[in-house]
Design an enzyme around this catalytic site. Sequence first.
Site, PDB file in Angstrom:
ATOM      1  N   ARG A 147      -0.379  32.053  -1.436  1.00 48.36           N
ATOM      2  CA  ARG A 147      -0.087  31.488  -2.756  1.00 48.36           C
ATOM      3  C   ARG A 147       1.367  31.625  -3.218  1.00 48.36           C
ATOM      4  NH1 ARG A 147      -4.570  28.478  -2.715  1.00 48.36           N
ATOM      5  NH2 ARG A 147      -6.496  29.580  -3.224  1.00 48.36           N
ATOM      6  N   HIS A 163     -11.998  25.764  10.111  1.00 44.09           N
ATOM      7  CA  HIS A 163     -13.226  26.078   9.371  1.00 44.09           C
ATOM      8  C   HIS A 163     -14.352  25.070   9.607  1.00 44.09           C
ATOM      9  CE1 HIS A 163     -11.160  23.314   6.732  1.00 44.09           C
ATOM     10  NE2 HIS A 163     -10.426  24.236   6.147  1.00 44.09           N
ATOM     11  N   ASP A 175      -9.558  32.039   6.254  1.00 43.30           N
ATOM     12  CA  ASP A 175      -9.342  31.068   5.174  1.00 43.30           C
ATOM     13  C   ASP A 175      -9.278  31.786   3.831  1.00 43.30           C
ATOM     14  OD1 ASP A 175      -8.855  28.683   3.920  1.00 43.30           O
ATOM     15  OD2 ASP A 175     -10.870  27.873   4.124  1.00 43.30           O
TER      16      ASP A 175
END
Length: 418
Positions: free
Chosen positions: A39, A206, A277
Site C-alpha cells: 500500500r 490466485h 495476496d
Amino acid sequence: MVAGKIADIGASGWTFTEKLDVTGLHLLPGAIDTQVHFREPGLTHKEDIAHGSQGAVLGGITGFFDMPNTNPLTLSANCLQTKLDIAAQNSYCNYAFYIGGSAANVGQLAQLEQLPGCAGIKVFMGSSFGDLLAEQDELLLRILQYGKRRVAIHAEDEARLRARKPLTANDVCNHTVWRDSESAFLATQRIIALAQQARCPLHILHVSTAEEMHYLAAFKQLVTVEATPHHLSLVAPDCYQQLGSLAQMNPPVREAWHQAALWQGISDGTVDILGSDHAPHTLAEKAQPYPLSPSGMTGVQTLLPIVLNHVAAGKLSLTRLVDLVSSNPARIFGLSGKGRIAVGYAADFSLVDLNAKRVIDNSWIASKAGWTPYHGMPVTGWPVATIITGKLVMHSDQVLGQPQGQAFCFAETIKPTL
C-alpha cells in the site's frame, strides 16, 4: 557462511553469528511471498512497507514481491524507484516490485521490466480501475508481446463483473454470485489464447476455481499457477456467515468443490507457488455496507502458519511446501542465489517448529490494519526464526534489529522458447 552466503554444508553443522537452540526444528530455504499489497505510497493509513515487512519476518518470510496498485500507480521508472528507495530505508526483508501493464506504458514495458528491483509485469484484467485496468484483448496482446519475462495475471472478466454487480443484493454472502467462477474462467481462457499468440509465458495469480485448475493443467508449458492460503483454507458460504466482509477477497473464497480442485492441483503439480495476496484494509473500511466494503485481507504473516497447519494435517508434505514457497518462486522468477540450501546460495532461512501448537491472534499481527481472518484459529506448526543473508531478523515472535532488506536480483530473464 561468507558474505551472507552458504560457504559449506557439513555433518558437523554450520557456523552462524548467533547461537540458536534448533533441537527438533526444521531449517527451510527462505520463504518468499510473491504477491503482497503493502500500500505504499499513497495508502499508508492501512499498510506500509515497514509494517508489512515486519509481518513478513514474523511469519518466517524472507522476501516479498509488491503489487503496483498504489497511489501513484507503479507504471514508470520513477514510481518504481520511489518504492525501492522507501524499501531500502524501511524493509525488514528482501523485496521487489511489479510494474503495472497498462495502455499508459505499454511501449516502455520491455525496458521497465528489466530495471533492477522489478519483479516483472502485473496485469489486472478485472478488479481494478483507471490506467491499471487492461481488459481489451488488443491491449492485452500488446502488453504480452512487449513483455520479455513471465507476466503475472489477475484473471477476472471485467465486462461480466460489471453486468453481474446488481446480483449482490447488498449481501456479502453473494460475493461468489457476483464474481462467479465463470468470470474467472472466461478471463483465464482469454489470456491463455492471447499468450499463445504472443508466445509469452504467464503466471496466473490466485486461481480460485475448479474449472481454471483443470484447464490450466493442459498448459503447463506456458503457464505457472499460484494458489493462496485463504482459497485453500476458507470455504463459502461458511466464511461469509462467520466473518462477513473480513472474508471478502477478489477472486472470492468459493465453495468446497472448488477448494478440493485446488488441493488436487497442489497434489498433481499444477500449482507452482503459494502467495498470500496480502491486501489489508482497516476495520472501518471493512465495516462499510457490502458491496462498498473493499476486498482484501492480511496474509503475509499467516502464510507459513496456515500452510504448516495443512502439513500437520497431511494435506501436503514439507518438501512440497518448500517447492511452493521457496524453490519455485526463485526458479520461476529467476532470483539469483535464492530458494535452495546449497553452497553459494544466500543464507536465507525459515526455521520452523512443526509440532508447535499456537492460536493465531489479532494482537500478533504487525500490519497497520491490525486484524486477520484467522483470529482465534488453532494451528500446528510455527515459524521460530527468520534469517536473511545470515542475520537473525526474527526469533520467538520478536523482530530484531533495524530494517536491512535488500532488493532482489533477477537473472537476465528472457522469454523461454515455447
